[in-house]
Design a protein around this motif. Sequence first.
Motif, PDB file in Angstrom:
ATOM      1  N   PRO A 266       0.780  -1.232   0.000  1.00  0.00           N
ATOM      2  CA  PRO A 266       0.000   0.000   0.000  1.00  0.00           C
ATOM      3  C   PRO A 266       0.820   1.296   0.000  1.00  0.00           C
ATOM      4  CG  PRO A 266       0.163  -0.872   2.215  1.00  0.00           C
ATOM      5  CD  PRO A 266       0.933  -1.802   1.328  1.00  0.00           C
ATOM      6  N   ALA A 267       2.168   1.208   0.173  1.00  0.00           N
ATOM      7  CA  ALA A 267       2.911   2.455   0.432  1.00  0.00           C
ATOM      8  C   ALA A 267       3.332   3.203  -0.835  1.00  0.00           C
ATOM      9  CB  ALA A 267       4.148   2.154   1.276  1.00  0.00           C
ATOM     10  N   PHE A 268       3.772   2.460  -1.864  1.00  0.00           N
ATOM     11  CA  PHE A 268       4.342   3.096  -3.068  1.00  0.00           C
ATOM     12  C   PHE A 268       5.321   4.195  -2.647  1.00  0.00           C
ATOM     13  CE2 PHE A 268      -0.037   1.832  -4.195  1.00  0.00           C
ATOM     14  CZ  PHE A 268       0.244   0.884  -5.168  1.00  0.00           C
ATOM     15  N   ALA A 269       6.311   3.820  -1.843  1.00  0.00           N
ATOM     16  CA  ALA A 269       7.152   4.858  -1.233  1.00  0.00           C
ATOM     17  C   ALA A 269       8.390   5.193  -2.047  1.00  0.00           C
ATOM     18  CB  ALA A 269       7.574   4.415   0.173  1.00  0.00           C
ATOM     19  N   VAL A 270       8.677   4.416  -3.103  1.00  0.00           N
ATOM     20  CA  VAL A 270       9.928   4.646  -3.833  1.00  0.00           C
ATOM     21  C   VAL A 270       9.630   5.326  -5.161  1.00  0.00           C
ATOM     22  CG1 VAL A 270      12.025   3.560  -4.703  1.00  0.00           C
ATOM     23  CG2 VAL A 270      10.847   2.583  -2.741  1.00  0.00           C
ATOM     24  N   ASP A 271      10.377   6.412  -5.443  1.00  0.00           N
ATOM     25  CA  ASP A 271      10.103   7.189  -6.662  1.00  0.00           C
ATOM     26  C   ASP A 271      10.962   6.752  -7.839  1.00  0.00           C
ATOM     27  OD1 ASP A 271       8.557   8.521  -4.958  1.00  0.00           O
ATOM     28  OD2 ASP A 271       9.724  10.374  -4.888  1.00  0.00           O
ATOM     29  N   ASP A 272      11.938   5.865  -7.582  1.00  0.00           N
ATOM     30  CA  ASP A 272      12.904   5.515  -8.614  1.00  0.00           C
ATOM     31  C   ASP A 272      12.560   4.134  -9.164  1.00  0.00           C
ATOM     32  OD1 ASP A 272      15.078   4.625  -9.991  1.00  0.00           O
ATOM     33  OD2 ASP A 272      16.567   5.191  -8.490  1.00  0.00           O
ATOM     34  N   ALA A 273      12.105   4.104 -10.431  1.00  0.00           N
ATOM     35  CA  ALA A 273      11.621   2.842 -11.006  1.00  0.00           C
ATOM     36  C   ALA A 273      12.705   1.761 -10.994  1.00  0.00           C
ATOM     37  CB  ALA A 273      11.129   3.090 -12.435  1.00  0.00           C
ATOM     38  N   GLN A 274      13.965   2.167 -11.250  1.00  0.00           N
ATOM     39  CA  GLN A 274      15.059   1.188 -11.293  1.00  0.00           C
ATOM     40  C   GLN A 274      15.277   0.550  -9.920  1.00  0.00           C
ATOM     41  OE1 GLN A 274      16.618   0.169 -14.119  1.00  0.00           O
ATOM     42  NE2 GLN A 274      17.474  -1.374 -12.746  1.00  0.00           N
ATOM     43  N   LEU A 275      15.162   1.383  -8.862  1.00  0.00           N
ATOM     44  CA  LEU A 275      15.374   0.885  -7.501  1.00  0.00           C
ATOM     45  C   LEU A 275      14.253  -0.087  -7.110  1.00  0.00           C
ATOM     46  CD1 LEU A 275      17.279   1.146  -5.133  1.00  0.00           C
ATOM     47  CD2 LEU A 275      15.967   3.083  -4.309  1.00  0.00           C
ATOM     48  N   ILE A 276      13.024   0.218  -7.545  1.00  0.00           N
ATOM     49  CA  ILE A 276      11.898  -0.684  -7.274  1.00  0.00           C
ATOM     50  C   ILE A 276      12.202  -2.045  -7.908  1.00  0.00           C
ATOM     51  CG2 ILE A 276       9.457  -1.132  -7.801  1.00  0.00           C
ATOM     52  CD1 ILE A 276       8.987   1.890  -7.719  1.00  0.00           C
ATOM     53  N   HIS A 277      12.666  -1.989  -9.148  1.00  0.00           N
ATOM     54  CA  HIS A 277      12.956  -3.201  -9.905  1.00  0.00           C
ATOM     55  C   HIS A 277      14.069  -4.003  -9.218  1.00  0.00           C
ATOM     56  CE1 HIS A 277      13.147  -5.660 -13.492  1.00  0.00           C
ATOM     57  NE2 HIS A 277      14.460  -5.534 -13.474  1.00  0.00           N
ATOM     58  N   LEU A 426      -5.475   8.551  -3.522  1.00  0.00           N
ATOM     59  CA  LEU A 426      -4.517   9.668  -3.458  1.00  0.00           C
ATOM     60  C   LEU A 426      -3.463   9.582  -4.568  1.00  0.00           C
ATOM     61  CD1 LEU A 426      -3.981   9.756   0.414  1.00  0.00           C
ATOM     62  CD2 LEU A 426      -5.096  11.515  -0.953  1.00  0.00           C
ATOM     63  N   ASN A 427      -3.598   8.553  -5.442  1.00  0.00           N
ATOM     64  CA  ASN A 427      -2.686   8.406  -6.593  1.00  0.00           C
ATOM     65  C   ASN A 427      -1.213   8.250  -6.217  1.00  0.00           C
ATOM     66  OD1 ASN A 427      -4.785   8.579  -8.403  1.00  0.00           O
ATOM     67  ND2 ASN A 427      -4.672  10.822  -8.500  1.00  0.00           N
ATOM     68  N   ARG A 428      -0.955   7.542  -5.133  1.00  0.00           N
ATOM     69  CA  ARG A 428       0.447   7.330  -4.745  1.00  0.00           C
ATOM     70  C   ARG A 428       1.175   6.457  -5.760  1.00  0.00           C
ATOM     71  NH1 ARG A 428       2.497   9.062  -0.941  1.00  0.00           N
ATOM     72  NH2 ARG A 428       4.110   7.482  -0.970  1.00  0.00           N
ATOM     73  N   ARG A 429       0.432   5.614  -6.471  1.00  0.00           N
ATOM     74  CA  ARG A 429       1.076   4.671  -7.392  1.00  0.00           C
ATOM     75  C   ARG A 429       1.797   5.375  -8.548  1.00  0.00           C
ATOM     76  NH1 ARG A 429      -3.904   5.556  -8.261  1.00  0.00           N
ATOM     77  NH2 ARG A 429      -4.818   5.771 -10.341  1.00  0.00           N
ATOM     78  N   LEU A 430       1.480   6.665  -8.759  1.00  0.00           N
ATOM     79  CA  LEU A 430       2.080   7.371  -9.898  1.00  0.00           C
ATOM     80  C   LEU A 430       3.411   8.027  -9.524  1.00  0.00           C
ATOM     81  CD1 LEU A 430      -1.214   9.107 -11.118  1.00  0.00           C
ATOM     82  CD2 LEU A 430      -0.294   6.881 -11.799  1.00  0.00           C
ATOM     83  N   GLY A 431       3.854   7.799  -8.292  1.00  0.00           N
ATOM     84  CA  GLY A 431       5.048   8.496  -7.804  1.00  0.00           C
ATOM     85  C   GLY A 431       6.302   8.206  -8.612  1.00  0.00           C
ATOM     86  N   ALA A 432       6.401   6.998  -9.183  1.00  0.00           N
ATOM     87  CA  ALA A 432       7.647   6.631  -9.871  1.00  0.00           C
ATOM     88  C   ALA A 432       7.652   7.080 -11.330  1.00  0.00           C
ATOM     89  CB  ALA A 432       7.865   5.121  -9.775  1.00  0.00           C
ATOM     90  N   GLN A 433       6.589   7.747 -11.771  1.00  0.00           N
ATOM     91  CA  GLN A 433       6.585   8.189 -13.171  1.00  0.00           C
ATOM     92  C   GLN A 433       7.441   9.443 -13.328  1.00  0.00           C
ATOM     93  OE1 GLN A 433       2.539   8.528 -14.436  1.00  0.00           O
ATOM     94  NE2 GLN A 433       2.145   6.353 -14.152  1.00  0.00           N
ATOM     95  N   LYS A 434       7.950   9.639 -14.537  1.00  0.00           N
ATOM     96  CA  LYS A 434       8.852  10.782 -14.768  1.00  0.00           C
ATOM     97  C   LYS A 434       8.086  12.093 -14.644  1.00  0.00           C
ATOM     98  CE  LYS A 434      12.633  12.153 -17.798  1.00  0.00           C
ATOM     99  NZ  LYS A 434      12.824  13.265 -16.914  1.00  0.00           N
ATOM    100  N   LYS A 435       8.698  13.050 -13.907  1.00  0.00           N
ATOM    101  CA  LYS A 435       8.023  14.337 -13.723  1.00  0.00           C
ATOM    102  C   LYS A 435       8.650  15.369 -14.653  1.00  0.00           C
ATOM    103  CE  LYS A 435       7.626  13.262  -8.808  1.00  0.00           C
ATOM    104  NZ  LYS A 435       8.459  12.053  -8.894  1.00  0.00           N
ATOM    105  N   PRO A 436       7.901  16.416 -15.008  1.00  0.00           N
ATOM    106  CA  PRO A 436       8.506  17.477 -15.825  1.00  0.00           C
ATOM    107  C   PRO A 436       9.583  18.206 -15.022  1.00  0.00           C
ATOM    108  CG  PRO A 436       6.329  18.134 -15.063  1.00  0.00           C
ATOM    109  CD  PRO A 436       6.500  16.695 -14.666  1.00  0.00           C
ATOM    110  N   ASP A 437      10.479  18.892 -15.713  1.00  0.00           N
ATOM    111  CA  ASP A 437      11.553  19.610 -15.023  1.00  0.00           C
ATOM    112  C   ASP A 437      11.000  20.725 -14.152  1.00  0.00           C
ATOM    113  OD1 ASP A 437      13.594  18.120 -15.784  1.00  0.00           O
ATOM    114  OD2 ASP A 437      14.358  19.431 -17.366  1.00  0.00           O
ATOM    115  N   VAL A 438      11.616  20.884 -12.993  1.00  0.00           N
ATOM    116  CA  VAL A 438      11.188  21.938 -12.070  1.00  0.00           C
ATOM    117  C   VAL A 438      11.886  23.250 -12.450  1.00  0.00           C
ATOM    118  CG1 VAL A 438      11.335  22.696  -9.668  1.00  0.00           C
ATOM    119  CG2 VAL A 438      10.795  20.326 -10.187  1.00  0.00           C
TER     120      VAL A 438
END
Length: 1231
Positions: A266-277, A426-438
């Motif tokens: 339930p957490a989806f706490a990691v933002d880095d797709a490679q690290l999840i993998h 709360l859409n936490r599952r989308l955390g690992a998707q690429k974000k636009p540049d800040v």
Amino acid sequence: MRSRSNSGVRLDYYQRIVHRLILAHQEPVTGLFPASNVNSHAWIRDNVYCILAVWGLSMAYKKIADQDEDRAKCYELEQSCVKLMRGLLMAMMNQKDKVEKFKMTQSPCDSLHAKYSSKNGLPVVGDNEWGHLQIDAVSLYLLILAQMTASGLQIVFTLDEVSFIQNLVFYIESAYSIPDYGIWERGDKTNHGEPELNASSIGMAKAALEAMNELDLFGARGGPASVIHVLADEAHKCQAVLQSMLPRESNSKELDSGLLCVIGFPAFAVDDAQLIHNTKDAILSRLQGKYGCKRFLRDGYRTPKEDPSRLYYERWELRMFENIECEWPLFFCYLILFHAFQNDKRSVQEYADRLEKIMVRSEDGILLVPESYAVRQDLVGLEYQKPGSQIREVVGRCPFLWGQSLFILGRLLQEGFLAVGELDPLNRRLGAQKKPDVVVQVVIIAEDNEIRDKLAEHDLHVQTIAEVAPIEVQPARVLSHLYTYLGRNRKLGLSGRKSRDVGILSTSKLYSLKDRIFAFTPQFADLSRFYIASDNELMIDILKGEINFLKSAWDLLGRPLVTLVLKRIHLDQDKIPLAMIQTMRKLKSGYINGTRVMLGSLKDFLNTSAITDLSFLGSTEDGYPDRLHSDVQMYLDEHLLRSFSNRSTMNLRGGQLRPRTLRRRMSCKGAIKKTRSINVDSDNLGMEGPAPLTERRLSSVVPPPWLQPNKQSHVSVFATTPEEGPSTPSLHLGNELVIRENIYPVDPHGSNRTTIDRRSEFVRQHEITVPKILIQRHRAETNFADTEVEELIAMLRETENLEEQGDILQFLVDTQGLDFNTGMLEEGRVVTVRDLLKGLYEKACQQKLWGLVRHTAGMLGKRVEDLAKAVTDLLVRQKQVTVGMPPNNEHTITAPLPEGELRQLIHDAYGDDESTSMLTQELMVYLAMFIRTEPQLFHEMLRLRVGLIIQVMAKELSRTLNCDGEAASEHLLNLSPFEMKNLLYHILSGKEFAVSSVARGNLSIVSCKSSRVSKKSQIGLGDPEGEDALLATIDDRQGQWLRRRRLDGALNRVPRDFYSRVWTVLEKCQGLAIEGRVLQQSLTQEMTPGELKFALEVETALNQIPQPEYRQLVVEALMVLTLVTEHNMVPSLGGIIYVEHLVHKANQLFLEDQRKVQGDATLCCAKIKDGKEQQQAASGMLLCGGAAYICQHLYDSAPSGSYGTMTYLSRAVALVLDCVPKHGEMECAIS
């Protein structure tokens, strides 16, 4: 009644299962679930997981509600969820005192309980009788509370409950630095009750903090008072630590299947797709079996070899559990959900099939998830021989409700009754998707019109503080004070936020308060904090770092906004420093270090910035939510008046106290220098001479040497160490007195006396003579004549030279103490020595005399504001820190300490040497900055030995500047904070650097882009001419490997996989001896190869070696041993291996070869010895000055090649170890 659609019939089937397996067990009074029919305890974690199936089913009904009874079913299911969540809330609110205490102590005894009675919600075991501190359980509760609230359930009813939940957020916000017992309630896997930092707890806390941020607990019906506030920086710290730990779970568990709930539902706490993998793959490859996954390696729970009569394990018995750990079907349920959220239908099907094979059918045909599967007692031997081959039997509860609930959720997703978005509103599952540049917005504001006009001359147009109104600009400490009102509640006895820290993410937002808007300047720009804030270049460097950090860390709505105020203090001789102008131009260009930036004014950015409402500052408890809390009102009114006004500094001059004629003068020149302790003797770095000489006098123990004036003649008497004898030429500065308090074992060339030769002309004209002085040890016998102090104070007023004032004040502090009344008056107040020191400190900061600044800061006991935080930043990323000079005074810091204890520890480590203890604190802050922004610099380093790093920095300066150790440590202490950070960076990254001299004797560190930097430019002080310059060039190339080994040794760098490879060596011998420490083979029984605890054991043994280059050769010798074991040359390496013997044998072989080929070493160690030299060798001095009796030239050999160190070490291994065959053919596999 209308006939049901197919989907309706199928849902009714699930509703019956959920009712029979889950809801039938729910206690009617509290709403909690007991652990089983025989155990009435209710665990927070299990209860929350149990209810997830009920929540999922209620949402499925809501979608197909084609009949009234479906709506009724949906409501019944929803209310069961509310009942349970409120039951847990009541149980925790009963322990509100613990929540309040825990904010301060963070002690396991003050933590919320992990389980309660399901009958009445009261505690069931004592505070010390259970591993209650489980941050992941409280975090999971908050995360699911947030998700359920977002899905439309109303769980929290009153504002008091909102305050309590806000305090639960404070309870978990430091999860990244709080060791706990974790998801399996064990802590260290030996189960001795040792808590440790667990990645699964940190990940769950990070998820809960993000989910709770800006959440209205009353849902759509709430107002500003029911919103929860989270400081974004806390969640980000959890994320940074989590990323540095994964796929490791903790020090003793190198991997844990419990991490599946952190990288997926339930957490989806990691933002880095490679690290999840990577984490998932590590778990599947090492923990997955036929019947589920093992929890972690060598988990003895419920295995046939476990002794059920005791809770803990003996350290040696952990090896028995290898390959027979229980397998848990629960993790297949997690994997089904993980893949369903990834929309990977093939994997979902694969795990569903696997799970079905191992589920148990009940009498009425329902599939049940059992708790775990263990190997049968009679098959253990066969399972050891061929892991995974034997059949297993169910042990534990069946059905296991935690797993059963997740299984039902998986089924609802597979059959299309639920979409993944419904389980994650709360859409936490989308955390690992690429974000636009800040894009980072930067606003520069001038303190007054004068500064604004100065900037305008450089074509930089800014507003003043007055012109940005109605927006108010405040320092970060105001925000930190306002946040202390968050979560206060008198009825519940809750006091609000305790931590005073507000990070860059928090100050990069705008804040609205009623009709006012505030912008806050970042914490690093707060001048009152610490002397490094007065170094403009460093401030600019930190600013660039923070902008870069915002680029990666910002994930809030709107753009980050950095507000900076340019003040009078920043001016350098009334001009704006060049570095600042250049940086502003860069900002104006739109890019800085690869980050997109916009420079503009505050009102331009109002619409694009994040704005947070500080609504919690209203007097809600007194029934006036629209009025500001009276304390806040007072604080703001008072603060806004003073926030940016300048303070006046102490004036040392003026006043009518000066006597007209001074009959004689005393001098205290050198009082500061005598306290220094950096030892950079050119050859034995880290060696402090023979042991008996390590006597140290601390001012706190022995009364300082007292001075008794005696008026006959003018000679000075010195306190010298026996080793030095009277030959101390550098002490005769003119005709003055120098008292040495720190009696250190020093080399005969006086390496630790440092001189400050930049004396002002004033002193040279008035050479001062000193009366004869006898050094006394006891206060009682002597009375210090008051006239002397008066004269000193008179001199103090007379001299313009700050260094001299420093020496006089150091002397006054040593003799009279900080609170001595000097007899001066300032505005009617008595002036103490401390006040004078403060004035001197501020002046030194303005004049940028950094050596003096560091020393006076130390004497005043100034602390680096973020010291505790910096040390925590290093520790939580699994780096231990040691302070003090090796080998005698090194203290290791292994757990976060409060600020006070930390300062005391550093002070004890350096005794009276205030400058170095200040420098240590400063370097820790820089190390923490680097580990946050460039973690790759710290790969393969477990311990950071700050004392050694300081010695190596001085050593490097002495090499680059071609000066002796004494001058080098003086230069080191006088480096500006920016150059200090720069030098540290070059040492960490191993880059070559040069030193160039800039105005006022300050040095500047520059990277060598090519090796052809002319020597002239490199040596800024006293350039060697002609031949010397040539020699220096040759010499530099020559010392390259020695330097590299010295740096790697000082930084404790090791080759990749070094520790796990040492584990394989240890497995094949009885032990490894290093500097008298033996690593026993039994360590392999207790610890797995990749375990951090094992790495720390090896590190502790290596840390016994004081000389960094020698340590590196020992590491190389261990690597040669690993090659022997990895190529399976021999079945066993025999008894205890003495690693140093290998190194010394290699040295012998090297010298024999050198004699044969007439190499460089024939000038020193390979020379045929005569009597005098033998004597020298016996006394521990090698001619070439090599550390630990190893020839300097061996240290300076490359590892590879026929004369390389690896060749000699391999030959040494072959000669020293009995087990390696001496004759016959052998494959040589050393590359």
